[in-house]
Design a protein around this motif. Structure first.
Motif, short mmCIF file in Angstrom:
data_model
loop_
_atom_site.label_atom_id
_atom_site.label_comp_id
_atom_site.label_asym_id
_atom_site.label_seq_id
_atom_site.Cartn_x
_atom_site.Cartn_y
_atom_site.Cartn_z
N ALA A 282 -37.57 -26.11 -48.11
CA ALA A 282 -38.73 -25.98 -49.00
C ALA A 282 -38.42 -25.09 -50.20
O ALA A 282 -38.81 -25.41 -51.34
N LYS A 283 -37.72 -24.00 -49.95
CA LYS A 283 -37.39 -23.08 -51.04
C LYS A 283 -36.35 -23.68 -51.99
O LYS A 283 -36.13 -23.17 -53.09
N LYS B 105 -37.41 -29.07 -51.87
CA LYS B 105 -37.57 -30.32 -51.14
C LYS B 105 -38.99 -30.44 -50.58
O LYS B 105 -39.62 -29.44 -50.23
N ARG B 106 -39.45 -31.67 -50.48
CA ARG B 106 -40.72 -31.92 -49.82
C ARG B 106 -40.45 -32.06 -48.31
O ARG B 106 -39.72 -32.96 -47.89
N VAL B 107 -41.06 -31.19 -47.53
CA VAL B 107 -40.69 -31.05 -46.12
C VAL B 107 -41.92 -31.21 -45.23
O VAL B 107 -43.01 -30.71 -45.54
N ALA B 108 -41.72 -31.89 -44.11
CA ALA B 108 -42.74 -31.95 -43.05
C ALA B 108 -42.12 -31.44 -41.77
O ALA B 108 -40.90 -31.56 -41.55
N GLN C 237 -45.79 -24.66 -48.65
CA GLN C 237 -46.31 -26.02 -48.80
C GLN C 237 -45.59 -27.02 -47.91
O GLN C 237 -45.26 -28.14 -48.31
N ILE C 238 -45.33 -26.61 -46.68
CA ILE C 238 -44.72 -27.48 -45.68
C ILE C 238 -45.84 -28.13 -44.88
O ILE C 238 -46.71 -27.43 -44.35
N GLY D 175 -30.52 -22.92 -38.32
CA GLY D 175 -31.43 -23.76 -39.08
C GLY D 175 -31.28 -23.56 -40.58
O GLY D 175 -31.27 -24.53 -41.35
N ARG D 176 -31.16 -22.32 -41.01
CA ARG D 176 -30.96 -22.03 -42.43
C ARG D 176 -29.65 -22.63 -42.93
O ARG D 176 -29.60 -23.18 -44.03
#
Length: 472
Positions: free
Chosen positions: A35-36, A39-42, A118-119, A335-336
């Motif tokens: 997200a940072k 990218k648009r992430v769900a 905004q995830i 994960g990072r």
């Protein structure tokens, strides 16, 4: 910014740059990095609340339980307080009451992180239709279709349950179910003496239960430095834990008011309950991995490369679902790293040099090599030791059990390993870790640095001087 929880519908098709499966530390680390990076992430999670197994049945509740038991032990040994013992009437559920507050605080905190970045969040069961399509099912069967360029599998793990044991029986527990223990026990069998088994052995004996700890190996936590492993064994035995090494289960008999464990050696052990702590399995069942050509191993774990990329180019995995080291701290960083590789960052280092944190009572923590490894590699090392019973701060708090051990190169004075056993070991180790990873890694730092007095950090100065006195 309002919460971006998405309601499931049968007609909603949404496109994302990346979809992350699981909201534990690994999932959160990947989602935040993506997200940072614009990218648009769900994120998709089975529970109605975020945080994954770590927050709800793993790290947070078990460590909150440990903290309560530690407080009870400290209360009991303080001569200024009357040993009333009312706590003995509490069940595990009652003792864990404070843990539930912590869990809720963690959920609220991490939910704010997702909102702020905004995830979008989907609560339901994820299923991979193909390598670019994730279906989300609710309990009612309603489907959401997410189209994406990349996927991160961070679904975590669960306690391994052998088929021959009936975990529906009220006296047969795994490390998730034990948190709901709602009746009093006097004796418990813990099968499996890994990290979780040893942690719960110290918790139950701290509650003055009789504990039989069944170890399938020759010694406790054999990957630890021998001296630290021996110290843990000694201390658990001193508290009253009966440790049985090199044992294997034959069968388990269950009754209304007790269980009987039969071992291959012919031993029979009766107890009020059994806690099975022998391994974990990756949460990959029902994900539809066969649709994308991924095959987990026998424990449900996925194989990844140094970029945390699976055999399918656009699918990554991190955290407990890939196996070792199965630590929340490492999972977040994995994960990072996965997220960084997904967005094309260069020279992303995989997660290594991970400190071990074992939350027995008292704690164990280490980083770097142990004496066995240095001996096998023929590295000329020396040892510096500090015993907590000699430190003023430990004498004040009463936490005198434990030691700090520094292993260093006898010629260059480079610190090669830090091993700590005692209260707050998981905090203390990070001081040594910082020096080990600095360009000027040297034992001289501890010998020449002024530490606050009295502190537990002073153990580094004492150990450094002890080690330097061994040189000639």
């Amino acid at each position: 910014m309002p919460a971006r929880k998405k309601e499931l519908s049968s007609t909603n098709y949404t496109k994302y740059d990346a979809v992350v499966l699981g909201s534990g530390p690994a999932g959160e680390g990947a989602a935040m990095k993506l997200a940072k990076s614009g990218k648009r992430v769900a994120i998709v999670d089975m529970r109605e609340q975020l945080g994954g197994n770590c927050a709800h049945v793993g790290t947070i509740p078990s460590k909150a339980l440990r903290q309560t038991v530690s407080s009870i032990i400290r209360y009991q040994r303080d001569s200024l307080f009357q040993k009333a013992g009312e706590w003995k009437q509490f069940t595990m559920k009652q003792i864990l009451r404070n843990a539930h507050k912590v869990i809720q605080q963690q959920v609220e905190t991490h939910t704010r992180f997702y909102d702020r970045n905004q995830i979008e969040i989907y609560h339901g069961r994820a299923y991979l239709q193909d390598k670019n399509t994730v279906l989300v099912f609710s309990n009612e069967g309603i489907k959401e279709t997410l189209i994406c360029k990349q996927i991160v599998i961070a679904t975590g793990s669960r306690p391994y349950q052998p088929a021959e044991l009936d975990f529906n029986h009220p006296r047969v527990f795994d490390s998730d179910k034990i948190l709901d223990l709602d009746f009093h026990i006097q004796k418990i069998i813990i099968y499996g003496a890994g990290v979780i088994g040893c942690e719960y052995a110290s918790i139950f004996v701290g509650l003055e239960n009789k504990v039989d700890l069944i170890n399938t190996q020759e010694k406790l936590l054999s990957y630890l430095d021998d001296e630290i492993s021996d110290a843990l064994s000694y201390y658990l035995r001193e508290l009253g834990v009966l440790i049985r090494h090199n044992e294997q289960i034959d069968k388990l008999e269950t009754f209304d008011d007790h269980v009987v464990l039969h071992l291959m050696s012919g031993k029979k052990i009766k107890a009020d309950a059994i806690l099975w702590c022998n391994g974990r399995s990756g949460n990959t069942d029902g994900l539809g991995l066969e649709n994308v050509g991924l095959q987990p191993n026998s424990r449900g774990q996925l194989t990844v490369n140094e970029q945390y990329q699976t055999e399918v180019e656009n699918i990554y995995a991190a955290g407990d679902v890939i196996g070792w080291p199965s630590l929340a701290s490492a999972a977040y960083d994995q994960g990072r790293c996965a997220g960084a590789n997904m967005v094309g960052e260069k020279h992303v280092k995989p997660v290594t040099d991970i400190p071990t944190g074992i939350y027995t009572i008292p704690e164990i923590s280490s980083i770097g090599k142990n004496e066995q490894q240095l001996t096998e590699e023929k590295i000329p090392y020396e040892v510096g030791q500090s015993f907590f019973r000699q430190l003023a701060r430990a004498q004040i708090t009463g936490d005198t059990v434990g030691m700090l051990k520094i292993l260093f190169h006898r010629d260059t004075l480079e610190i090669l390993g830090i091993h700590c056993f005692g209260n707050n070991a998981s905090e203390i180790v990070h001081i040594g870790q910082a020096v080990m990873q600095s360009p000027d890694n040297s034992l001289k730092y501890f010998a020449e640095t002024t530490f606050n007095y009295p502190t537990m950090a002073e153990a580094y100065r004492v150990a450094a001087l002890n080690g330097m006195n061994r040189l000639f």
